[in-house]
Design a protein around this motif. Structure first.
Motif, PDB file in Angstrom:
ATOM      1  N   GLU A   1      13.021  -8.834  14.070  1.00 39.09           N
ATOM      2  CA  GLU A   1      13.287  -8.951  15.506  1.00 39.09           C
ATOM      3  C   GLU A   1      13.337  -7.587  16.182  1.00 39.09           C
ATOM      4  O   GLU A   1      12.910  -7.445  17.329  1.00 39.09           O
ATOM      5  N   LYS A   2      13.838  -6.577  15.485  1.00 39.08           N
ATOM      6  CA  LYS A   2      13.935  -5.221  16.034  1.00 39.08           C
ATOM      7  C   LYS A   2      12.611  -4.463  15.929  1.00 39.08           C
ATOM      8  O   LYS A   2      12.500  -3.358  16.450  1.00 39.08           O
ATOM      9  N   GLY A   3      11.633  -5.043  15.234  1.00 39.87           N
ATOM     10  CA  GLY A   3      10.340  -4.386  15.067  1.00 39.87           C
ATOM     11  C   GLY A   3      10.315  -3.338  13.964  1.00 39.87           C
ATOM     12  O   GLY A   3       9.355  -2.585  13.853  1.00 39.87           O
ATOM     13  N   GLU A   4      11.346  -3.296  13.135  1.00 37.02           N
ATOM     14  CA  GLU A   4      11.386  -2.329  12.030  1.00 37.02           C
ATOM     15  C   GLU A   4      10.400  -2.689  10.921  1.00 37.02           C
ATOM     16  O   GLU A   4       9.892  -1.802  10.237  1.00 37.02           O
ATOM     17  N   ILE A   5      10.188  -3.977  10.717  1.00 39.88           N
ATOM     18  CA  ILE A   5       9.259  -4.472   9.694  1.00 39.88           C
ATOM     19  C   ILE A   5       8.443  -5.619  10.285  1.00 39.88           C
ATOM     20  O   ILE A   5       8.834  -6.218  11.285  1.00 39.88           O
ATOM     21  N   LYS A   6       7.317  -5.908   9.641  1.00 42.17           N
ATOM     22  CA  LYS A   6       6.501  -7.054  10.040  1.00 42.17           C
ATOM     23  C   LYS A   6       6.795  -8.273   9.179  1.00 42.17           C
ATOM     24  O   LYS A   6       6.648  -9.414   9.622  1.00 42.17           O
TER      25      LYS A   6
ATOM     26  N   SER B   1       6.721  -3.207   5.691  1.00 43.71           N
ATOM     27  CA  SER B   1       7.226  -4.465   5.158  1.00 43.71           C
ATOM     28  C   SER B   1       8.453  -4.141   4.312  1.00 43.71           C
ATOM     29  O   SER B   1       8.614  -3.016   3.839  1.00 43.71           O
ATOM     30  N   LEU B   2       9.312  -5.106   4.153  1.00 44.66           N
ATOM     31  CA  LEU B   2      10.523  -4.954   3.367  1.00 44.66           C
ATOM     32  C   LEU B   2      10.297  -5.638   2.026  1.00 44.66           C
ATOM     33  O   LEU B   2       9.785  -6.758   1.978  1.00 44.66           O
ATOM     34  N   HIS B   3      10.689  -4.976   0.931  1.00 42.18           N
ATOM     35  CA  HIS B   3      10.490  -5.533  -0.411  1.00 42.18           C
ATOM     36  C   HIS B   3      11.782  -5.516  -1.210  1.00 42.18           C
ATOM     37  O   HIS B   3      12.409  -4.464  -1.343  1.00 42.18           O
ATOM     38  N   GLU B   4      12.141  -6.673  -1.712  1.00 41.84           N
ATOM     39  CA  GLU B   4      13.262  -6.756  -2.650  1.00 41.84           C
ATOM     40  C   GLU B   4      12.784  -6.110  -3.936  1.00 41.84           C
ATOM     41  O   GLU B   4      11.739  -6.467  -4.468  1.00 41.84           O
ATOM     42  N   ILE B   5      13.512  -5.121  -4.423  1.00 42.28           N
ATOM     43  CA  ILE B   5      13.145  -4.393  -5.631  1.00 42.28           C
ATOM     44  C   ILE B   5      13.884  -4.953  -6.839  1.00 42.28           C
ATOM     45  O   ILE B   5      13.286  -5.204  -7.878  1.00 42.28           O
TER      46      ILE B   5
ATOM     47  N   PHE C   1      -2.931  -0.388   5.561  1.00 47.58           N
ATOM     48  CA  PHE C   1      -4.029  -0.402   6.517  1.00 47.58           C
ATOM     49  C   PHE C   1      -3.655  -0.026   7.950  1.00 47.58           C
ATOM     50  O   PHE C   1      -4.517   0.321   8.744  1.00 47.58           O
ATOM     51  N   ILE C   2      -2.361  -0.126   8.283  1.00 48.53           N
ATOM     52  CA  ILE C   2      -1.953   0.114   9.663  1.00 48.53           C
ATOM     53  C   ILE C   2      -0.821   1.138   9.689  1.00 48.53           C
ATOM     54  O   ILE C   2       0.287   0.870   9.201  1.00 48.53           O
TER      55      ILE C   2
END
Length: 140
Positions: free
Chosen positions: A109-114, A79-83, A73-74
């Motif tokens: 913290e670095k803003g790479e993911i929410k 987001s980070l996902h454990e595969i 949506f944005i």
């Protein structure tokens, strides 16, 4: 000890992933003739190239593969996902998990993911690691 994997770890990673597939016997994985080292290599290369990361135990007893996914949506949010998170022993599995949590927090913290997501085959309580239960996963 757990470290970031690199391209030279491919054979060890593939062996761990094969163990995972044989142990869990998901319907989608039942035909071993369809398994492709080349395709797995391409998937792992994406993570190594920055679309996520791969953690491996120094003794080659476990691996955790995580990928970043775009928010539906944005634009520009991830987001980070454990595969895949698999180990032949509980101690290594916990080390992999703790490092995943640490890296996920750093990326937030670095803003790479929410946010960072992971799953587990048991109904374990991960709240002591700052995690919140989001859902149960089912398949048909």
């Amino acid at each position: 000890m757990v470290r970031y994997a690199n391209k030279f770890d491919f054979d060890a990673i593939y062996k761990i992933l094969e163990h995972f597939c044989k142990l869990h016997r998901f319907e989608i994985l039942k035909d071993e003739a369809k398994w492709s080292r080349e395709y797995v290599g391409k998937q792992l290369s994406m993570a190594l190239a920055g679309a996520g990361f791969i953690l491996i135990a120094e003794d080659l007893s476990g691996v955790l593969v995580a990928l970043k996914a775009p928010c539906f949506f944005i634009e520009g949010e991830y987001s980070l996902h454990e595969i895949i998170w698999h180990s032949t022993n509980d101690k290594t599995s916990l080390q992999l998990f703790k490092r995943f949590i640490e890296i996920g927090r750093e990326m937030k913290e670095k803003g790479e993911i929410k946010e960072a997501h992971f799953s587990c085959f048991t109904d374990s309580d991960f709240s002591r690691y700052g995690a919140t239960k989001l859902q149960n996963t089912w398949k048909i």
